[in-house]
Scaffold this motif. Structure first.
Motif, PDB file in Angstrom:
ATOM      1  N   LYS A 203       0.827  -1.213   0.000  1.00 24.04           N
ATOM      2  CA  LYS A 203       0.000   0.000   0.000  1.00 24.04           C
ATOM      3  C   LYS A 203       0.858   1.260   0.000  1.00 24.04           C
ATOM      4  N   ARG A 204       1.937   1.255   0.769  1.00 27.34           N
ATOM      5  CA  ARG A 204       2.814   2.431   0.796  1.00 27.34           C
ATOM      6  C   ARG A 204       3.445   2.678  -0.563  1.00 27.34           C
ATOM      7  N   ILE A 205       3.932   1.605  -1.192  1.00 26.49           N
ATOM      8  CA  ILE A 205       4.568   1.750  -2.498  1.00 26.49           C
ATOM      9  C   ILE A 205       3.546   2.234  -3.526  1.00 26.49           C
ATOM     10  N   ALA A 206       2.353   1.653  -3.501  1.00 26.76           N
ATOM     11  CA  ALA A 206       1.316   2.023  -4.471  1.00 26.76           C
ATOM     12  C   ALA A 206       0.907   3.484  -4.299  1.00 26.76           C
ATOM     13  N   ALA A 207       0.792   3.942  -3.047  1.00 22.91           N
ATOM     14  CA  ALA A 207       0.397   5.334  -2.803  1.00 22.91           C
ATOM     15  C   ALA A 207       1.467   6.292  -3.289  1.00 22.91           C
ATOM     16  N   LEU A 208       2.733   5.938  -3.078  1.00 30.38           N
ATOM     17  CA  LEU A 208       3.813   6.819  -3.524  1.00 30.38           C
ATOM     18  C   LEU A 208       3.891   6.837  -5.048  1.00 30.38           C
ATOM     19  N   GLU A 209       3.726   5.682  -5.662  1.00 33.40           N
ATOM     20  CA  GLU A 209       3.740   5.634  -7.131  1.00 33.40           C
ATOM     21  C   GLU A 209       2.609   6.484  -7.711  1.00 33.40           C
ATOM     22  N   LYS A 210       1.447   6.477  -7.045  1.00 30.42           N
ATOM     23  CA  LYS A 210       0.328   7.284  -7.509  1.00 30.42           C
ATOM     24  C   LYS A 210       0.650   8.774  -7.403  1.00 30.42           C
ATOM     25  N   ASP A 211       1.265   9.156  -6.270  1.00 28.60           N
ATOM     26  CA  ASP A 211       1.639  10.560  -6.078  1.00 28.60           C
ATOM     27  C   ASP A 211       2.663  11.012  -7.116  1.00 28.60           C
TER      28      ASP A 211
END
Length: 315
Positions: free
Chosen positions: A34-42
């Motif tokens: 989830k952390r990686i996915a959120a950062l990639e989205k940002d």
């Protein structure tokens, strides 16, 4: 940018596995994803490719990684800069030629590895505000208000009693006296143009003059210590008052005299002021050092034990 996510990126890049990164960070593998996915989205880019052997940085991930490491190093430097004991102890001594500066030098000799940042704040209100806000860790002041009237969270303890002396030129009637009583100053011109209304030293010298029946002149411009001493050196009538620890340098031809005041000996009451919630370990060491060397005002040779004077507000 979420530094938890940045730290997760670095952990995955170093371990090559989401599972191992989760174990290293003490979080679940799902939280890592989830952390990686959120950062990639940002960021609008993909940082990792999942493979059968784990996780591999994309080209964008490789470009991002060195900056991610620098972000984490900056975070550590920022935290270390305010971590108790890691930054210099910041102390206000009012003036670098005054007794508090000597007290701090004495502390540094006893604790040479303690980093110190010595500042000079003129106004007591500014010093108290700085202590309350954490801009400084401590200040040396003559505390004119009872402890119960200090601002919330501020504490003070008396740490040094400095005898007051008379300074005269060689032609002054009191120049050759071994000592003078405070009452003996009546009728003499005591000039102190540096006294500023509202300061703690103005309160002290006002009470001293009132207690012993002499007058302190504060008229005229204050051009600083050197012009004041020049005037006193040439005058058979004008003298001034200073603390015994105040450091002065003057030309030998001035032949100025520092005459002790006894029967009683007036002492200037220096206190250390700090905020009770300040955790800096060197502050505790400074307080302990000053308390250890402080003794109650003592009579001079030939004086009775009660022949020491300080204002009532200092008791």
């Amino acid at each position: 940018m979420d530094l938890h996510a940045v730290r997760t990126v670095v952990a995955v890049a170093d371990s090559g596995q989401f599972r191992e990164a989760a174990a290293l960070l003490a979080i679940t593998q799902q939280a890592v994803s989830k952390r990686i996915a959120a950062l990639e989205k940002d960021l609008g880019v993909r940082l990792f490719d999942r493979t059968a052997r784990g996780a591999r940085l994309t080209i964008d991930g490789q470009a991002f990684l060195p900056h991610a490491r620098e972000l984490l190093r900056a975070e550590e430097r920022a935290a270390a800069s305010v971590r108790p004991g890691s930054r210099a102890l910041r102390v206000d001594v009012i003036g670098r030629r005054l007794a508090p500066a000597d007290l701090v030098r004495d502390f540094h000799r006893a604790y040479p590895d303690t980093a110190l940042d010595v500042v000079t704040l003129f106004d007591a209100d500014a010093a108290l505000t700085a202590v309350r806000s954490g801009t400084i860790d401590a200040s040396f002041r003559a505390v004119t208000a009872p402890a119960r009237q200090l601002p919330d969270g501020i504490e003070a303890v008396r740490v040094h009693d400095e005898p007051v002396q008379l300074v005269t030129g060689p032609a002054h009637p009191l120049a050759d006296a071994r000592a003078v009583t405070p009452g003996g100053l009546a009728g003499h011109r005591i000039w102190m143009p540096g006294i500023v209304t509202g300061t703690e030293w103005a309160a002290y010298y006002h009470d001293l003059a009132a207690a012993f029946g002499f007058t302190i002149e504060v008229t005229g411009p204050d051009f600083g210590t050197e012009p004041l001493l020049d005037t006193i050196a040439d005058s058979p009538r004008i003298a001034t008052l200073v603390g015994a620890w105040t450091r002065f340098a003057w030309p030998a031809e001035h032949d100025l005299r520092r005459v002790p005041l006894h029967h009683p000996t007036p002492v200037y009451p220096h206190s250390l002021v700090w905020h009770r919630d300040n955790p800096h370990p060197a502050l505790a060491a400074l307080r302990d050092h000053l308390r250890g060397r402080y003794t109650a005002p003592a009579a001079q040779p030939g004086e009775r034990g009660d022949e020491v004077w300080a204002p009532e507000w200092a008791e």
